[in-house]
Design a protein around this motif. Structure first.
Motif, PDB file in Angstrom:
ATOM      1  N   CYS A 132      18.050  29.409  23.082  1.00  0.00           N
ATOM      2  CA  CYS A 132      19.009  30.480  23.360  1.00  0.00           C
ATOM      3  C   CYS A 132      19.974  30.021  24.457  1.00  0.00           C
ATOM      4  O   CYS A 132      19.703  29.065  25.184  1.00  0.00           O
ATOM      5  CB  CYS A 132      18.297  31.764  23.781  1.00  0.00           C
ATOM      6  N   VAL A 133      21.094  30.694  24.543  1.00  0.00           N
ATOM      7  CA  VAL A 133      22.050  30.451  25.623  1.00  0.00           C
ATOM      8  C   VAL A 133      21.539  31.195  26.846  1.00  0.00           C
ATOM      9  O   VAL A 133      21.348  32.412  26.804  1.00  0.00           O
ATOM     10  CB  VAL A 133      23.468  30.937  25.243  1.00  0.00           C
ATOM     11  N   GLU A 134      21.284  30.457  27.918  1.00  0.00           N
ATOM     12  CA  GLU A 134      20.813  31.076  29.156  1.00  0.00           C
ATOM     13  C   GLU A 134      21.956  31.464  30.074  1.00  0.00           C
ATOM     14  O   GLU A 134      21.899  32.461  30.766  1.00  0.00           O
ATOM     15  CB  GLU A 134      19.867  30.138  29.901  1.00  0.00           C
ATOM     16  N   SER A 135      23.001  30.635  30.070  1.00  0.00           N
ATOM     17  CA  SER A 135      24.096  30.871  31.001  1.00  0.00           C
ATOM     18  C   SER A 135      25.288  30.019  30.603  1.00  0.00           C
ATOM     19  O   SER A 135      25.214  29.222  29.674  1.00  0.00           O
ATOM     20  CB  SER A 135      23.645  30.500  32.420  1.00  0.00           C
ATOM     21  N   ILE A 136      26.359  30.204  31.312  1.00  0.00           N
ATOM     22  CA  ILE A 136      27.525  29.337  31.193  1.00  0.00           C
ATOM     23  C   ILE A 136      27.657  28.618  32.527  1.00  0.00           C
ATOM     24  O   ILE A 136      27.685  29.263  33.582  1.00  0.00           O
ATOM     25  CB  ILE A 136      28.807  30.123  30.884  1.00  0.00           C
ATOM     26  N   GLY A 137      27.697  27.299  32.474  1.00  0.00           N
ATOM     27  CA  GLY A 137      27.842  26.505  33.687  1.00  0.00           C
ATOM     28  C   GLY A 137      29.308  26.243  33.982  1.00  0.00           C
ATOM     29  O   GLY A 137      30.166  26.298  33.099  1.00  0.00           O
ATOM     30  N   PHE A 138      29.584  25.973  35.225  1.00  0.00           N
ATOM     31  CA  PHE A 138      30.941  25.635  35.658  1.00  0.00           C
ATOM     32  C   PHE A 138      30.839  24.558  36.716  1.00  0.00           C
ATOM     33  O   PHE A 138      30.090  24.696  37.686  1.00  0.00           O
ATOM     34  CB  PHE A 138      31.654  26.860  36.232  1.00  0.00           C
ATOM     35  N   THR A 139      31.578  23.472  36.513  1.00  0.00           N
ATOM     36  CA  THR A 139      31.681  22.411  37.507  1.00  0.00           C
ATOM     37  C   THR A 139      33.143  22.311  37.919  1.00  0.00           C
ATOM     38  O   THR A 139      33.995  21.996  37.085  1.00  0.00           O
ATOM     39  CB  THR A 139      31.206  21.062  36.938  1.00  0.00           C
TER      40      THR A 139
ATOM     41  N   ARG B 127      14.079  30.551  24.005  1.00  0.00           N
ATOM     42  CA  ARG B 127      14.103  31.988  23.756  1.00  0.00           C
ATOM     43  C   ARG B 127      12.767  32.618  24.155  1.00  0.00           C
ATOM     44  O   ARG B 127      11.701  32.068  23.893  1.00  0.00           O
ATOM     45  CB  ARG B 127      14.372  32.234  22.274  1.00  0.00           C
ATOM     46  N   GLU B 128      12.851  33.758  24.799  1.00  0.00           N
ATOM     47  CA  GLU B 128      11.668  34.511  25.191  1.00  0.00           C
ATOM     48  C   GLU B 128      10.914  34.965  23.939  1.00  0.00           C
ATOM     49  O   GLU B 128      11.508  35.376  22.953  1.00  0.00           O
ATOM     50  CB  GLU B 128      12.115  35.726  26.008  1.00  0.00           C
ATOM     51  N   ARG B 129       9.601  34.865  24.001  1.00  0.00           N
ATOM     52  CA  ARG B 129       8.728  35.340  22.923  1.00  0.00           C
ATOM     53  C   ARG B 129       7.791  36.391  23.494  1.00  0.00           C
ATOM     54  O   ARG B 129       7.752  36.611  24.705  1.00  0.00           O
ATOM     55  CB  ARG B 129       7.934  34.183  22.336  1.00  0.00           C
ATOM     56  N   PHE B 130       7.017  37.006  22.621  1.00  0.00           N
ATOM     57  CA  PHE B 130       6.093  38.051  23.052  1.00  0.00           C
ATOM     58  C   PHE B 130       4.687  37.717  22.561  1.00  0.00           C
ATOM     59  O   PHE B 130       4.498  37.306  21.419  1.00  0.00           O
ATOM     60  CB  PHE B 130       6.538  39.419  22.518  1.00  0.00           C
TER      61      PHE B 130
ATOM     62  N   LYS C 225       3.728  41.227  25.722  1.00  0.00           N
ATOM     63  CA  LYS C 225       4.167  40.761  27.035  1.00  0.00           C
ATOM     64  C   LYS C 225       5.076  39.542  26.829  1.00  0.00           C
ATOM     65  O   LYS C 225       4.727  38.604  26.109  1.00  0.00           O
ATOM     66  CB  LYS C 225       2.947  40.382  27.877  1.00  0.00           C
ATOM     67  N   PRO C 226       6.266  39.530  27.458  1.00  0.00           N
ATOM     68  CA  PRO C 226       7.192  38.411  27.237  1.00  0.00           C
ATOM     69  C   PRO C 226       6.744  37.138  27.948  1.00  0.00           C
ATOM     70  O   PRO C 226       6.129  37.186  29.012  1.00  0.00           O
ATOM     71  CB  PRO C 226       8.502  38.923  27.830  1.00  0.00           C
ATOM     72  N   TYR C 227       7.060  36.015  27.329  1.00  0.00           N
ATOM     73  CA  TYR C 227       6.791  34.718  27.948  1.00  0.00           C
ATOM     74  C   TYR C 227       7.784  33.701  27.396  1.00  0.00           C
ATOM     75  O   TYR C 227       8.368  33.883  26.343  1.00  0.00           O
ATOM     76  CB  TYR C 227       5.347  34.261  27.688  1.00  0.00           C
ATOM     77  N   ILE C 228       7.980  32.632  28.145  1.00  0.00           N
ATOM     78  CA  ILE C 228       8.824  31.515  27.712  1.00  0.00           C
ATOM     79  C   ILE C 228       7.879  30.428  27.204  1.00  0.00           C
ATOM     80  O   ILE C 228       6.988  29.987  27.941  1.00  0.00           O
ATOM     81  CB  ILE C 228       9.692  30.970  28.864  1.00  0.00           C
ATOM     82  N   PRO C 229       8.051  30.005  25.961  1.00  0.00           N
ATOM     83  CA  PRO C 229       7.118  29.014  25.415  1.00  0.00           C
ATOM     84  C   PRO C 229       7.239  27.656  26.089  1.00  0.00           C
ATOM     85  O   PRO C 229       8.299  27.288  26.595  1.00  0.00           O
ATOM     86  CB  PRO C 229       7.518  28.929  23.938  1.00  0.00           C
ATOM     87  N   LYS C 230       6.137  26.926  26.096  1.00  0.00           N
ATOM     88  CA  LYS C 230       6.093  25.543  26.578  1.00  0.00           C
ATOM     89  C   LYS C 230       5.845  24.663  25.353  1.00  0.00           C
ATOM     90  O   LYS C 230       4.990  24.976  24.528  1.00  0.00           O
ATOM     91  CB  LYS C 230       4.960  25.350  27.584  1.00  0.00           C
ATOM     92  N   PHE C 231       6.597  23.594  25.240  1.00  0.00           N
ATOM     93  CA  PHE C 231       6.461  22.692  24.104  1.00  0.00           C
ATOM     94  C   PHE C 231       5.923  21.351  24.579  1.00  0.00           C
ATOM     95  O   PHE C 231       6.403  20.798  25.565  1.00  0.00           O
ATOM     96  CB  PHE C 231       7.814  22.493  23.410  1.00  0.00           C
ATOM     97  N   THR C 232       4.943  20.826  23.868  1.00  0.00           N
ATOM     98  CA  THR C 232       4.418  19.502  24.167  1.00  0.00           C
ATOM     99  C   THR C 232       4.817  18.490  23.101  1.00  0.00           C
ATOM    100  O   THR C 232       4.661  17.300  23.297  1.00  0.00           O
ATOM    101  CB  THR C 232       2.880  19.547  24.283  1.00  0.00           C
ATOM    102  N   ASN C 233       5.350  18.990  21.985  1.00  0.00           N
ATOM    103  CA  ASN C 233       5.800  18.126  20.898  1.00  0.00           C
ATOM    104  C   ASN C 233       7.261  18.457  20.597  1.00  0.00           C
ATOM    105  O   ASN C 233       7.572  19.582  20.167  1.00  0.00           O
ATOM    106  CB  ASN C 233       4.937  18.347  19.649  1.00  0.00           C
ATOM    107  N   PRO C 234       8.185  17.524  20.805  1.00  0.00           N
ATOM    108  CA  PRO C 234       9.601  17.826  20.582  1.00  0.00           C
ATOM    109  C   PRO C 234       9.915  18.226  19.139  1.00  0.00           C
ATOM    110  O   PRO C 234      10.886  18.933  18.895  1.00  0.00           O
ATOM    111  CB  PRO C 234      10.317  16.531  20.963  1.00  0.00           C
ATOM    112  N   GLU C 235       9.082  17.808  18.199  1.00  0.00           N
ATOM    113  CA  GLU C 235       9.315  18.167  16.801  1.00  0.00           C
ATOM    114  C   GLU C 235       9.066  19.647  16.535  1.00  0.00           C
ATOM    115  O   GLU C 235       9.491  20.174  15.502  1.00  0.00           O
ATOM    116  CB  GLU C 235       8.466  17.293  15.884  1.00  0.00           C
ATOM    117  N   ASP C 236       8.393  20.318  17.445  1.00  0.00           N
ATOM    118  CA  ASP C 236       8.138  21.758  17.305  1.00  0.00           C
ATOM    119  C   ASP C 236       9.339  22.595  17.731  1.00  0.00           C
ATOM    120  O   ASP C 236       9.354  23.806  17.496  1.00  0.00           O
ATOM    121  CB  ASP C 236       6.925  22.175  18.140  1.00  0.00           C
ATOM    122  N   ILE C 237      10.323  21.980  18.358  1.00  0.00           N
ATOM    123  CA  ILE C 237      11.483  22.718  18.851  1.00  0.00           C
ATOM    124  C   ILE C 237      12.518  22.820  17.741  1.00  0.00           C
ATOM    125  O   ILE C 237      13.028  21.816  17.252  1.00  0.00           O
ATOM    126  CB  ILE C 237      12.086  22.039  20.099  1.00  0.00           C
TER     127      ILE C 237
END
Length: 134
Positions: free
Chosen positions: A115-122, A89-92, A97-109
């Motif tokens: 968020c849902v970015e899109s719907i994929g189709f194969t 999810r975009e943060r401010f 100013k909007p930004y997409i966070p970067k995570f270095t620790n999976p426990e922080d997620i």
């Protein structure tokens, strides 16, 4: 009736391992057709009533939303598989100013970070084969 798929050729920004230019192709469309066009087209060819098509798409959209948000992919045999594409999810920042966070620790997620970015189709292989043979 035969159709010719229009395409254009584009140089890839990166060269291959030997330093040669490589290329890719893109489908050159004439535009985007909407549901209203599809309804009129099918009605004029006596394939389906516009009201029936509209109702079917409404029910499909509702069911797609229900199943994908209930953590299922949805496979329509002969057509393909629909699935959710997730991202962060975009943060401010302090300057709003909007930004997409970067995570270095999976426990922080957490769920709040997702968020849902899109719907994929194969597409099913059979559907792709029909396009290739068309």
């Amino acid at each position: 009736m035969g159709h010719n798929i229009k395409f254009s050729v584009h140089r890839n920004p990166q060269k291959d391992a030997e330093g040669n230019d490589t290329f890719h192709v893109r489908h050159e469309t004439r535009g985007t057709l909407g549901l209203r066009y599809l309804q009129d087209h099918l009605k004029s060819h006596q394939r389906i009533l516009p009201e029936t098509l509209s109702a079917a798409f409404t029910v499909f959209e509702e069911e797609l939303l229900h199943q994908l948000t209930d953590n299922y992919r949805l496979h329509i045999e002969g057509l393909g598989i629909f699935y959710l594409k997730l991202g962060f999810r975009e943060r401010f920042d302090e300057n709003d100013k909007p930004y997409i966070p970067k995570f270095t620790n999976p426990e922080d997620i957490t769920g709040d970070a997702i968020c849902v970015e899109s719907i994929g189709f194969t597409p099913d292989k059979e559907l792709v084969k029909k396009f290739r043979n068309h």
